[in-house]
Design an enzyme around this catalytic site. Structure first.
Site, PDB file in Angstrom:
ATOM      1  N   ASN A   1       0.723  -1.173  -0.203  1.00 54.20           N
ATOM      2  CA  ASN A   1      -0.048   0.020   0.140  1.00 54.20           C
ATOM      3  C   ASN A   1       0.981   1.274  -0.069  1.00 54.20           C
ATOM      4  O   ASN A   1       0.278   2.337   0.339  1.00 54.20           O
ATOM      5  CB  ASN A   1      -1.044   0.217   1.220  1.00 54.20           C
ATOM      6  CG  ASN A   1      -1.644  -1.188   1.207  1.00 54.20           C
ATOM      7  OD1 ASN A   1      -2.487  -1.690   0.172  1.00 54.20           O
ATOM      8  ND2 ASN A   1      -1.990  -1.808   2.447  1.00 54.20           N
ATOM      9  N   ARG A   2       1.968   1.222  -0.255  1.00 48.78           N
ATOM     10  CA  ARG A   2       2.927   2.172  -0.462  1.00 48.78           C
ATOM     11  C   ARG A   2       3.412   2.947   0.737  1.00 48.78           C
ATOM     12  O   ARG A   2       3.893   4.085   0.757  1.00 48.78           O
ATOM     13  CB  ARG A   2       2.405   3.413  -1.533  1.00 48.78           C
ATOM     14  CG  ARG A   2       2.029   3.020  -2.948  1.00 48.78           C
ATOM     15  CD  ARG A   2       3.494   2.600  -3.647  1.00 48.78           C
ATOM     16  NE  ARG A   2       3.242   2.380  -5.034  1.00 48.78           N
ATOM     17  CZ  ARG A   2       3.212   1.137  -5.511  1.00 48.78           C
ATOM     18  NH1 ARG A   2       3.195  -0.023  -4.807  1.00 48.78           N
ATOM     19  NH2 ARG A   2       3.290   1.068  -6.970  1.00 48.78           N
TER      20      ARG A   2
END
Length: 216
Positions: free
Chosen positions: A193-194
């Protein structure tokens, strides 16, 4: 004009984590750990390939891939032609940046530091360890200079091969090593999810490092 839209390029990073509880006090120790893990498990062909970024005389930054040849608690060593574009840039501004991206391990390391020439004896020892072809290449190439053709380079190489058939090849005075003494070392570990892990080491004096987490 055609447009290449890369918006849909996606990769989920899920292989590892980087937490304050599992990092050493010294960034060189963590670099050593990551380097050898990548060497052993990462499947990277040249794990010592790094990007060296300098600020040129024209004020523009420039990056190029160079091979790391040694590292220890004092810094990171690479070799080049001192009269090359990067050598002239370092002479003008020794503050440079090294970066490693080991995609198979989902890891990146960014090193800010000050580049200094190594002792001539250190450059001599490394030059003497190189294959003959690499030694000749260092003598042949006036790195970064404009040349008329490929044939010009190859003809010069043939001349030098004849010249050094029986004589040893000495290191050119304008070729040697730099050691980059780190002031900031940032470790990046890809996460889902970065929400990547970023741990930054900043030197506070000759021996102590401040460790901080950065937002991804």
């Amino acid at each position: 004009m055609s447009t290449n839209d890369l918006s849909d390029y996606r990769k989920s990073y899920e292989k590892n984590e980087l937490l304050e509880t599992n990092v050493p006090e010294d960034p060189i120790n963590l670099f050593n750990q990551w380097f050898h893990e990548t060497e052993e498990y990462g499947g990277v062909e040249e794990v010592n390939a790094m990007t060296v970024a300098t600020i040129g005389k024209d004020g523009f930054p420039k990056s190029r891939v160079v091979l790391l040849k040694k590292f220890n608690e004092e810094g990171f060593i690479f070799y080049t032609n001192y009269d090359s574009e990067k050598g002239q840039a370092i002479a003008e501004n020794p503050n440079i940046c090294l970066s490693f991206f080991w995609h198979s391990m989902e890891r990146q390391i960014i090193i800010k530091g000050v580049a200094k020439k190594v002792a001539p004896s250190t450059s001599d020892n490394y030059f003497d360890s190189r294959p003959e072809g690499s030694k000749l290449g260092a003598v042949v190439s006036n790195q970064s200079q404009v040349i008329p053709s490929r044939a010009y380079l190859e003809d010069h190489l043939v001349e030098l091969e004849k010249k050094y058939e029986k004589d040893s090849i000495s290191r050119p005075e304008n070729w040697g090593g730099y050691i980059v003494e780190p002031t900031v070392v940032e470790f990046w570990q890809g996460r889902p999810n970065r929400l990547h892990d970023r741990i930054r080491y900043s030197v506070e004096n000759q021996h102590d490092w401040k460790i901080e987490r950065l937002a991804p």
